[in-house]
Motif scaffolding. Structure first.
Motif, PDB file in Angstrom:
ATOM      1  N   HIS A  52      -8.544  -3.986  11.063  1.00  0.00           N
ATOM      2  CA  HIS A  52      -9.364  -3.273  10.085  1.00  0.00           C
ATOM      3  C   HIS A  52      -8.687  -3.113   8.724  1.00  0.00           C
ATOM      4  O   HIS A  52      -8.825  -2.090   8.062  1.00  0.00           O
ATOM      5  CB  HIS A  52      -9.768  -1.888  10.619  1.00  0.00           C
ATOM      6  CG  HIS A  52     -10.698  -1.965  11.779  1.00  0.00           C
ATOM      7  ND1 HIS A  52     -12.030  -2.271  11.651  1.00  0.00           N
ATOM      8  CD2 HIS A  52     -10.477  -1.818  13.119  1.00  0.00           C
ATOM      9  CE1 HIS A  52     -12.601  -2.278  12.861  1.00  0.00           C
ATOM     10  NE2 HIS A  52     -11.689  -2.018  13.760  1.00  0.00           N
ATOM     11  N   VAL A  53      -7.961  -4.124   8.317  1.00  0.00           N
ATOM     12  CA  VAL A  53      -7.355  -4.132   6.985  1.00  0.00           C
ATOM     13  C   VAL A  53      -8.235  -4.953   6.054  1.00  0.00           C
ATOM     14  O   VAL A  53      -8.719  -6.026   6.425  1.00  0.00           O
ATOM     15  CB  VAL A  53      -5.928  -4.711   7.026  1.00  0.00           C
ATOM     16  CG1 VAL A  53      -5.424  -5.063   5.627  1.00  0.00           C
ATOM     17  CG2 VAL A  53      -4.986  -3.727   7.708  1.00  0.00           C
ATOM     18  N   ILE A  54      -8.468  -4.432   4.849  1.00  0.00           N
ATOM     19  CA  ILE A  54      -9.181  -5.166   3.806  1.00  0.00           C
ATOM     20  C   ILE A  54      -8.185  -5.487   2.698  1.00  0.00           C
ATOM     21  O   ILE A  54      -7.479  -4.591   2.220  1.00  0.00           O
ATOM     22  CB  ILE A  54     -10.351  -4.330   3.252  1.00  0.00           C
ATOM     23  CG1 ILE A  54     -11.403  -4.124   4.354  1.00  0.00           C
ATOM     24  CG2 ILE A  54     -10.968  -4.992   2.025  1.00  0.00           C
ATOM     25  CD1 ILE A  54     -12.534  -3.179   3.973  1.00  0.00           C
ATOM     26  N   VAL A  55      -8.100  -6.740   2.307  1.00  0.00           N
ATOM     27  CA  VAL A  55      -7.213  -7.150   1.211  1.00  0.00           C
ATOM     28  C   VAL A  55      -8.095  -7.712   0.103  1.00  0.00           C
ATOM     29  O   VAL A  55      -8.893  -8.623   0.346  1.00  0.00           O
ATOM     30  CB  VAL A  55      -6.190  -8.200   1.675  1.00  0.00           C
ATOM     31  CG1 VAL A  55      -5.277  -8.614   0.527  1.00  0.00           C
ATOM     32  CG2 VAL A  55      -5.361  -7.674   2.846  1.00  0.00           C
ATOM     33  N   THR A  56      -7.978  -7.163  -1.103  1.00  0.00           N
ATOM     34  CA  THR A  56      -8.835  -7.614  -2.210  1.00  0.00           C
ATOM     35  C   THR A  56      -8.295  -8.914  -2.822  1.00  0.00           C
ATOM     36  O   THR A  56      -7.154  -9.307  -2.578  1.00  0.00           O
ATOM     37  CB  THR A  56      -8.972  -6.517  -3.285  1.00  0.00           C
ATOM     38  OG1 THR A  56      -7.687  -6.258  -3.847  1.00  0.00           O
ATOM     39  CG2 THR A  56      -9.514  -5.224  -2.692  1.00  0.00           C
TER      40      THR A  56
ATOM     41  N   ALA B 106      -4.561   0.609   8.832  1.00  0.00           N
ATOM     42  CA  ALA B 106      -5.860   0.149   8.355  1.00  0.00           C
ATOM     43  C   ALA B 106      -6.116   0.712   6.958  1.00  0.00           C
ATOM     44  O   ALA B 106      -5.625   1.796   6.617  1.00  0.00           O
ATOM     45  CB  ALA B 106      -6.958   0.593   9.317  1.00  0.00           C
ATOM     46  N   GLY B 107      -6.870   0.008   6.149  1.00  0.00           N
ATOM     47  CA  GLY B 107      -7.143   0.476   4.793  1.00  0.00           C
ATOM     48  C   GLY B 107      -7.378  -0.693   3.868  1.00  0.00           C
ATOM     49  O   GLY B 107      -7.453  -1.842   4.308  1.00  0.00           O
ATOM     50  N   VAL B 108      -7.477  -0.365   2.571  1.00  0.00           N
ATOM     51  CA  VAL B 108      -7.735  -1.381   1.563  1.00  0.00           C
ATOM     52  C   VAL B 108      -6.461  -1.595   0.752  1.00  0.00           C
ATOM     53  O   VAL B 108      -5.848  -0.625   0.296  1.00  0.00           O
ATOM     54  CB  VAL B 108      -8.881  -0.944   0.620  1.00  0.00           C
ATOM     55  CG1 VAL B 108      -9.191  -2.042  -0.390  1.00  0.00           C
ATOM     56  CG2 VAL B 108     -10.129  -0.586   1.426  1.00  0.00           C
ATOM     57  N   TYR B 109      -6.082  -2.824   0.567  1.00  0.00           N
ATOM     58  CA  TYR B 109      -4.826  -3.159  -0.115  1.00  0.00           C
ATOM     59  C   TYR B 109      -5.097  -4.160  -1.236  1.00  0.00           C
ATOM     60  O   TYR B 109      -5.980  -5.004  -1.111  1.00  0.00           O
ATOM     61  CB  TYR B 109      -3.830  -3.749   0.878  1.00  0.00           C
ATOM     62  CG  TYR B 109      -3.408  -2.731   1.902  1.00  0.00           C
ATOM     63  CD1 TYR B 109      -2.265  -1.970   1.727  1.00  0.00           C
ATOM     64  CD2 TYR B 109      -4.185  -2.493   3.028  1.00  0.00           C
ATOM     65  CE1 TYR B 109      -1.891  -1.008   2.649  1.00  0.00           C
ATOM     66  CE2 TYR B 109      -3.829  -1.527   3.960  1.00  0.00           C
ATOM     67  CZ  TYR B 109      -2.683  -0.791   3.760  1.00  0.00           C
ATOM     68  OH  TYR B 109      -2.330   0.174   4.666  1.00  0.00           O
ATOM     69  N   SER B 110      -4.304  -4.056  -2.312  1.00  0.00           N
ATOM     70  CA  SER B 110      -4.551  -4.876  -3.495  1.00  0.00           C
ATOM     71  C   SER B 110      -3.254  -5.191  -4.213  1.00  0.00           C
ATOM     72  O   SER B 110      -2.281  -4.453  -4.115  1.00  0.00           O
ATOM     73  CB  SER B 110      -5.448  -4.114  -4.493  1.00  0.00           C
ATOM     74  OG  SER B 110      -6.642  -3.704  -3.882  1.00  0.00           O
TER      75      SER B 110
END
Lengths: 329, 329, 329
Positions: free
Chosen positions: C265-269, C281-285
């Protein structure tokens, strides 16, 4: 492989010292995490020392400092990774396709093929191509006319060598195509990854030196020259008319701008943008690494104020100095 | 090419003024560094003025300011690069494959081919494709069903036009595929580089305008529209539903996020990330260039403190102002 | 499609509530901007609320809050995008090629094909490949020996699965090739984009989990493992021996360094560089977005002074504190 190899045989094959039972037989090679009692594996250096305890491998390839702390069967070698590579080669000797041209390959009449060349299904070789002995071209590779490939090269599927370079002159708001009439020349022992593209020179040759290794999905622009034994990882783009030296290592997804030079023994880390020449050997980098998006958003916004922040800092320094002077007098 | 061309012929062909011997014959075109006494070469502008002295070329194409300082044979042209392109075309007129469909190409029954179309070995054209007159499709290109290609286009090897766009709806933790039933439409005089991919629209068309030039390994997402005469360099990714204007120049390895617009006459420099629309013509950039790794590591670490640094700076300014006020009163 | 579908049929097919005339017939699906009176379209959320007024669509799929403000025919669904996807599937049910192996495909003798498999023109499948039921392989795909593909997968044109991983041991300034003798294993319901490359493992398997969706021009290095239902957008490079979790979303043109782990559940922009493991888990940029070139040049130059600027800031803070102390005493 049924009978495996004795530790004595492996020691001789890799030029290693042997510690433990020279008659111990290994039946396969496996990674350090997955190796079982009949397998040989390796540990590259002290960073992975903890595997000395936990590995189930029957035998290990170790550098001298780790071997000193190990009581099991092992090969002692100052370069365990290279020794491991040689052991793998011994266990799995024939992964390359047989020599010969697949009947579905389309080879122009005047193509010159060396001894032992293998050309896979669906390959297309244009007029005037020359392929050196023992080179292996996997299926669905396209070589434009006049491409020259050295001996013992490996070209993986989907690679395209000798497409036109990207050359257009502006002409009243449109683009006038500059004929790309040079070619691509590969030295000996070159490996080209899957779906990598190397453009033909506008005039002259795009040259890839001996022993160069290119990973997948790499772009090499027209007239670029890559020196011997340089390795480039996947998805890197090298523009046109670039000179890269010998023994360089360019990591993945780098972008190298056109018409610049990189000297020998340069290492460029991943995602770097090289927009000026590099004249000194060494390690070079650019880019920034991921953080939590909420943190990054603030920092990325500040990036676009950076010059103003620097000017405010300089102004503060000036004012503080004034204040200190006043205070002193 | 045995008899070459006289300077008078080249002047006429390129619309240049002639300086020196109009009967002087050139036998080949070469780069300024490699040109010999029988070659013609060019110098684009003052930045390369030093080649006036060092070049061995028999004749040069020069802009007026350089020609004024040159005593050798030359063609004088305000746009030496375009004149050079025209000279190369004269010397090497026939680099394009002959018209016709290679017997190994697989063309659906209802494909419509214009006059003079060339389709190379291993190409696959799906049902309903239409290819305009004098278009050249190099070997191993794949065109999905209903792809439309204009006249005088060039599509290099390994390009894939009309694969499904990347469209999935989240569905209870899985991905539900959204049918991609649109197509790809290319205008006239388009060039598509090797291994470039252009996805079919979900509905409607992904459109590439007239005279657009795409380099190798470029990704164009579904439903994206690229305006006439725009050029994009290698390894750039354009997401879906993007509108790019006319006469834009996008350099290599840029990333353009989805659902945004870029107006006409925009230039984007290499490795830029375009994450918002661009509504004004001009030059746009992002990214940072390589430095020594040891320097970069410190600066990249500071990047992740940038917002905090900016807040500390603002606090300092406030405190200093307080101190100055106190000092004054 | 001549008779279209009634709103009642569409409501039942998508599990939506119906508002308006249940007998209203839609004859096609279109985007919200282009839809006409005979079309059905959708609005995903409040951000696009203005289309409620301007759209010419005969019927809409709307979330409840927008439906409350709409007087026309509509399907009310908490997930309009998914409902839209299901409607498109109903209207355009048969975009996949028919089952069977095209006569120009080259399939090794021992390849095992499940029921309903479709293999397009120019595909090459090496020895030992196994393809699960109802999988579709588009033209000009190359699968190296021992590649395993699950059921209901889609592999787009130009993809190369099972080329050698990029593994070389330094050997006296040259590169010793490490045999790549593992394979590539795809789960069920995987989609692989055009010209994407997935390398075979050195030993063992490179594994792509069930329901994984990979866009075009992606590189997956040897021994990498991608968890179920993860989606990766175009032009991203994943190095070797990476572990990516389940249900991750990696945007376009990211670079993920080797030997690291990304949890579920990791989001990478987009354009992020992942150079360390992500355990939460989380959003990373990472990265920075375009600005005007003149502004960017100044800021990018300051980036390379960032550590020095931070040190100057700390020095200022110290001096100001000294001054404040002096002032107080």
């Amino acid at each position: 492989m049924d009978t495996g190899f004795s530790l004595a045989e492996l020691a001789e094959h890799t030029g290693s010292r042997l510690q433990g039972d020279s008659g111990f037989r290994c039946y396969a090679v496996a990674s350090i995490e997955q190796a079982q009692a009949s397998d040989i594996s390796y540990i590259r250096g002290g960073k992975f020392r903890h595997y000395l305890q936990s590995s189930q491998a029957g035998a290990l390839i170790l550098p001298p400092d780790l071997a000193a702390d190990y009581s099991g069967h092992c090969l002692v070698n100052p370069d365990p990774y290279l020794a491991y590579a040689k052991v793998v080669t011994l266990f799995y000797p024939t992964t390359r396709p047989a020599a010969g041209v697949h009947p579905t390959a389309v080879i122009a009449d005047d193509v010159v093929l060396g001894e032992g060349v293998s050309i896979g299904a669906g390959c297309v070789l244009g007029a005037g191509c020359q392929i050196g002995a023992d080179t292996c071209i996997y299926p669905n590779v396209t070589l434009g006319y006049n491409t020259q490939v050295g001996q013992r090269c490996i070209i993986h599927s989907g690679a395209v060598l000798g497409a036109d370079g990207f050359g257009f002159a502006p002409d009243r708001g449109m683009w006038y195509k500059i004929p790309q009439v040079g070619n691509v020349v590969l030295g000996d022992d070159v490996e080209i990854g899957a779906n990598t593209t190397i453009d033909r020179a506008a005039l002259g040759s795009t040259r890839i030196g001996n022993g160069v290794k290119l990973d997948n999905l790499i772009q090499i622009g027209h007239n670029t020259q890559i020196g011997d034994y340089t390795a480039i990882a996947a998805c890197t783009a090298v523009a046109g008319s670039v000179q890269i030296g010998r023994h360089c290592q360019i990591a993945g997804m780098c972008a190298i701008a056109g018409h610049l030079s990189i000297t020998d023994h340069v290492i460029v880390t991943g995602t770097s943008m090289v927009s000026h020449s590099i004249t000194q050997a060494g390690v070079y980098s650019s880019g920034t690494s991921v953080t939590e998006n909420a943190v990054w958003r603030k920092n990325a916004a500040r990036f676009n104020q950076l010059d103003k922040l620097a000017r405010r800092l300089a102004e503060l320094e000036k004012q503080l100095a004034d204040l200190q002077n006043k205070d002193t007098h």
